[in-house]
Write a protein that holds these residues in place. Sequence first.
Motif, PDB file in Angstrom:
ATOM      1  N   VAL A  46       9.260 -33.611 -26.111  1.00 25.59           N
ATOM      2  CA  VAL A  46       8.616 -32.444 -25.502  1.00 25.59           C
ATOM      3  C   VAL A  46       8.543 -31.348 -26.559  1.00 25.59           C
ATOM      4  O   VAL A  46       9.542 -31.057 -27.230  1.00 25.59           O
ATOM      5  N   ILE A  47       7.380 -30.746 -26.718  1.00 27.06           N
ATOM      6  CA  ILE A  47       7.209 -29.656 -27.678  1.00 27.06           C
ATOM      7  C   ILE A  47       7.389 -28.319 -26.968  1.00 27.06           C
ATOM      8  O   ILE A  47       6.769 -28.062 -25.934  1.00 27.06           O
ATOM      9  N   VAL A  48       8.263 -27.484 -27.539  1.00 27.25           N
ATOM     10  CA  VAL A  48       8.554 -26.158 -27.002  1.00 27.25           C
ATOM     11  C   VAL A  48       8.358 -25.140 -28.111  1.00 27.25           C
ATOM     12  O   VAL A  48       8.794 -25.357 -29.249  1.00 27.25           O
ATOM     13  N   LYS A  74      13.847 -35.649 -26.012  1.00 31.87           N
ATOM     14  CA  LYS A  74      14.148 -34.822 -27.175  1.00 31.87           C
ATOM     15  C   LYS A  74      13.181 -33.650 -27.240  1.00 31.87           C
ATOM     16  O   LYS A  74      12.000 -33.800 -26.940  1.00 31.87           O
ATOM     17  N   VAL A  75      13.700 -32.492 -27.637  1.00 33.73           N
ATOM     18  CA  VAL A  75      12.852 -31.315 -27.814  1.00 33.73           C
ATOM     19  C   VAL A  75      12.418 -31.213 -29.272  1.00 33.73           C
ATOM     20  O   VAL A  75      13.236 -31.342 -30.181  1.00 33.73           O
ATOM     21  N   LYS A  76      11.128 -30.973 -29.488  1.00 32.39           N
ATOM     22  CA  LYS A  76      10.596 -30.667 -30.816  1.00 32.39           C
ATOM     23  C   LYS A  76      10.176 -29.192 -30.796  1.00 32.39           C
ATOM     24  O   LYS A  76       9.482 -28.755 -29.868  1.00 32.39           O
ATOM     25  N   TYR A  77      10.575 -28.450 -31.815  1.00 33.58           N
ATOM     26  CA  TYR A  77      10.352 -27.010 -31.825  1.00 33.58           C
ATOM     27  C   TYR A  77       9.210 -26.627 -32.759  1.00 33.58           C
ATOM     28  O   TYR A  77       9.119 -27.110 -33.885  1.00 33.58           O
ATOM     29  N   VAL A  78       8.352 -25.727 -32.266  1.00 40.48           N
ATOM     30  CA  VAL A  78       7.247 -25.189 -33.060  1.00 40.48           C
ATOM     31  C   VAL A  78       7.353 -23.671 -33.016  1.00 40.48           C
ATOM     32  O   VAL A  78       7.573 -23.079 -31.949  1.00 40.48           O
ATOM     33  N   GLN A  79       7.184 -23.036 -34.177  1.00 44.27           N
ATOM     34  CA  GLN A  79       7.417 -21.601 -34.275  1.00 44.27           C
ATOM     35  C   GLN A  79       6.256 -20.753 -33.753  1.00 44.27           C
ATOM     36  O   GLN A  79       5.079 -21.053 -34.003  1.00 44.27           O
ATOM     37  N   LEU A  80       6.623 -19.695 -33.020  1.00 41.95           N
ATOM     38  CA  LEU A  80       5.769 -18.527 -32.897  1.00 41.95           C
ATOM     39  C   LEU A  80       6.281 -17.603 -34.001  1.00 41.95           C
ATOM     40  O   LEU A  80       7.366 -17.028 -33.890  1.00 41.95           O
ATOM     41  N   ASN A  81       5.553 -17.514 -35.081  1.00 39.22           N
ATOM     42  CA  ASN A  81       6.068 -16.886 -36.295  1.00 39.22           C
ATOM     43  C   ASN A  81       6.352 -15.400 -36.116  1.00 39.22           C
ATOM     44  O   ASN A  81       5.485 -14.639 -35.646  1.00 39.22           O
ATOM     45  N   TYR A  82       7.562 -15.008 -36.497  1.00 40.87           N
ATOM     46  CA  TYR A  82       7.945 -13.597 -36.461  1.00 40.87           C
ATOM     47  C   TYR A  82       7.011 -12.812 -37.384  1.00 40.87           C
ATOM     48  O   TYR A  82       6.870 -13.136 -38.560  1.00 40.87           O
ATOM     49  N   PRO A  83       6.345 -11.757 -36.857  1.00 43.77           N
ATOM     50  CA  PRO A  83       5.425 -10.984 -37.703  1.00 43.77           C
ATOM     51  C   PRO A  83       6.201 -10.014 -38.596  1.00 43.77           C
ATOM     52  O   PRO A  83       6.910  -9.131 -38.105  1.00 43.77           O
ATOM     53  N   ALA A  84       6.070 -10.172 -39.899  1.00 46.76           N
ATOM     54  CA  ALA A  84       6.844  -9.360 -40.841  1.00 46.76           C
ATOM     55  C   ALA A  84       6.616  -7.867 -40.645  1.00 46.76           C
ATOM     56  O   ALA A  84       7.527  -7.059 -40.849  1.00 46.76           O
ATOM     57  N   LYS A  85       5.415  -7.485 -40.198  1.00 44.84           N
ATOM     58  CA  LYS A  85       5.149  -6.055 -40.060  1.00 44.84           C
ATOM     59  C   LYS A  85       5.918  -5.413 -38.906  1.00 44.84           C
ATOM     60  O   LYS A  85       5.981  -4.182 -38.827  1.00 44.84           O
ATOM     61  N   LEU A  86       6.536  -6.246 -38.027  1.00 44.63           N
ATOM     62  CA  LEU A  86       7.380  -5.695 -36.964  1.00 44.63           C
ATOM     63  C   LEU A  86       8.591  -4.981 -37.540  1.00 44.63           C
ATOM     64  O   LEU A  86       9.225  -4.178 -36.861  1.00 44.63           O
ATOM     65  N   ASP A  87       8.925  -5.223 -38.796  1.00 45.11           N
ATOM     66  CA  ASP A  87      10.024  -4.494 -39.428  1.00 45.11           C
ATOM     67  C   ASP A  87       9.705  -3.010 -39.583  1.00 45.11           C
ATOM     68  O   ASP A  87      10.612  -2.180 -39.670  1.00 45.11           O
ATOM     69  N   LYS A  88       8.389  -2.671 -39.592  1.00 37.54           N
ATOM     70  CA  LYS A  88       8.018  -1.288 -39.887  1.00 37.54           C
ATOM     71  C   LYS A  88       7.064  -0.655 -38.883  1.00 37.54           C
ATOM     72  O   LYS A  88       6.922   0.567 -38.847  1.00 37.54           O
ATOM     73  N   GLU A  89       6.399  -1.480 -38.066  1.00 35.43           N
ATOM     74  CA  GLU A  89       5.423  -0.912 -37.136  1.00 35.43           C
ATOM     75  C   GLU A  89       5.307  -1.760 -35.881  1.00 35.43           C
ATOM     76  O   GLU A  89       5.727  -2.914 -35.850  1.00 35.43           O
ATOM     77  N   ASN A  90       4.761  -1.150 -34.842  1.00 33.56           N
ATOM     78  CA  ASN A  90       4.558  -1.866 -33.592  1.00 33.56           C
ATOM     79  C   ASN A  90       3.566  -3.008 -33.792  1.00 33.56           C
ATOM     80  O   ASN A  90       2.633  -2.898 -34.601  1.00 33.56           O
ATOM     81  N   VAL A  91       3.769  -4.069 -33.035  1.00 37.55           N
ATOM     82  CA  VAL A  91       2.851  -5.212 -33.086  1.00 37.55           C
ATOM     83  C   VAL A  91       2.456  -5.580 -31.658  1.00 37.55           C
ATOM     84  O   VAL A  91       3.014  -5.062 -30.686  1.00 37.55           O
ATOM     85  N   THR A  92       1.514  -6.499 -31.537  1.00 40.55           N
ATOM     86  CA  THR A  92       1.107  -7.027 -30.238  1.00 40.55           C
ATOM     87  C   THR A  92       1.483  -8.502 -30.159  1.00 40.55           C
ATOM     88  O   THR A  92       1.887  -9.111 -31.157  1.00 40.55           O
ATOM     89  N   GLY A  93       1.288  -9.072 -29.002  1.00 40.52           N
ATOM     90  CA  GLY A  93       1.563 -10.498 -28.834  1.00 40.52           C
ATOM     91  C   GLY A  93       0.737 -11.365 -29.761  1.00 40.52           C
ATOM     92  O   GLY A  93       1.195 -12.415 -30.223  1.00 40.52           O
ATOM     93  N   ASP A  94      -0.493 -10.939 -30.057  1.00 41.76           N
ATOM     94  CA  ASP A  94      -1.361 -11.724 -30.944  1.00 41.76           C
ATOM     95  C   ASP A  94      -0.789 -11.819 -32.359  1.00 41.76           C
ATOM     96  O   ASP A  94      -1.153 -12.722 -33.117  1.00 41.76           O
ATOM     97  N   ASP A  95       0.065 -10.867 -32.733  1.00 38.24           N
ATOM     98  CA  ASP A  95       0.680 -10.912 -34.062  1.00 38.24           C
ATOM     99  C   ASP A  95       1.732 -12.009 -34.169  1.00 38.24           C
ATOM    100  O   ASP A  95       2.107 -12.411 -35.277  1.00 38.24           O
TER     101      ASP A  95
END
Length: 445
Positions: free
Chosen positions: A139-141, A159-180
């Motif tokens: 199952v992919i999660v 078994k679970v297989k993991y796929v990333q929703l990549n952390y947006p680097a710009k969240l370290d300094k500014e607001n982001v949206t879900g699309d980021d």
Amino acid sequence: MLRISRRLMSTVSKTNPAGLHNPYFTIKHGSKDVWSLINETAAAAQEELGKPIVNLGQGFFSYNPPDFALQAVNETIQTPQYNQYAHAKGNPNLLNQLSKFYTEHLGRPVPKEEIQVTTGANEGMFSIFFGFLEPEDEVIVFEPFFDQYIPNVEMTGAKVKYVQLNYPAKLDKENVTGDDWQVDWEGLKAAITPKTKIIVINTPHNPIGKVFNEEELYKIGKLCIENNLILVSDEVYENLYYGPSFPRPATLKSLPELSERTLTVGSAGKSFAATGWRVGWVQGPASLIQYVAAAHTRICFSTPAPLQQAVSEAFIAASENGYFEKTRQEYLKKYEIFTKVFEELDLPYTKADGGYFLLVNLSKVNIPESYVFPEDILGRGTEDFKLAYWLIKEIGVVGIPPTEFLVPSHRKGNGLEKCLRFAVCKDNSVLEDAVERLRKLKDYF
């Protein structure tokens, strides 16, 4: 794998009946789950301070369901038939209302045969997994993930297989949206094997607040069709979206055939501020729902009858009084109240497209180097657990460390280590109290 492990255990556990446990439940004595750890910390801090802690941790409501839902409970509990077993498929009145609800929102007739009522959305997910998975299936999660998915899958032997929703680097300094928070598309394609049966998405997403857009749903759906996979769409926050519309995989005009393999999970608890009622459901093609129903019947047979009837009546009232739209407007106000302090302090966050969580980056906060943490916190090995503990003890506000929603090997060094998740499903006065307390963070920059 599960069967082999049981055989092996039986050869070494002849004098220890506890050794016959399901291999999934490998309990580390002395360790605590995140919910126990954070709530116990909050309770201890409240006792030390002698005043209430502002608990924005778990996603339970600080207020009652709407009056029309409470009135429905009071009436149904007095009716003999609603105090007996409900049909395994669900209360016919609730099935009728869910049929109307999904007919409206999916834009096509949705018969009752496409719906299974479950004892909360979690049991709905559990029933899907037990209805379709065997040992060695995959199952992919997407990661970060709602933590219940993982044991629910693994208890089937899959078994679970993991796929990333990549952390947006710009969240370290500014607001982001879900699309980021972008899907690792190459990772998703690589994760699919001949053993893959299901892809799970959560939209609106916990803990991010992301709503998967139509382009993302199309690309995920296309992979499901090409590889003969089932798409499980956890949409428990479906009535809490803050854009003009809520894209659903089962309604994609660009990929109508996706609806034939999509199972949608819903929740009365999230929709009516009644998480303790434990009424959920799964909607999908009758050819798939029959296996969800078979699993549900064996897991718990029947969902509490008076609460099913109350939910059916709550749906009727909500369709007449505009409850869901009013609730969305109320949540926009809650976010306005709560995010004000982060705007003041220039602490970036992910703007929630839906749901009732806010993911905030607190990397500007400097905890004194001499601060003493208990072993339970240090043992987690990530900075967000320290941050959550410190925030409770020194500021009096509870948040959840979001690395808990990652597999252990992905936690250290992940951008989420700098963040905490807060739940805004609270009275406005509670959020205002939290804002006043959080203003003290400026003293630690």
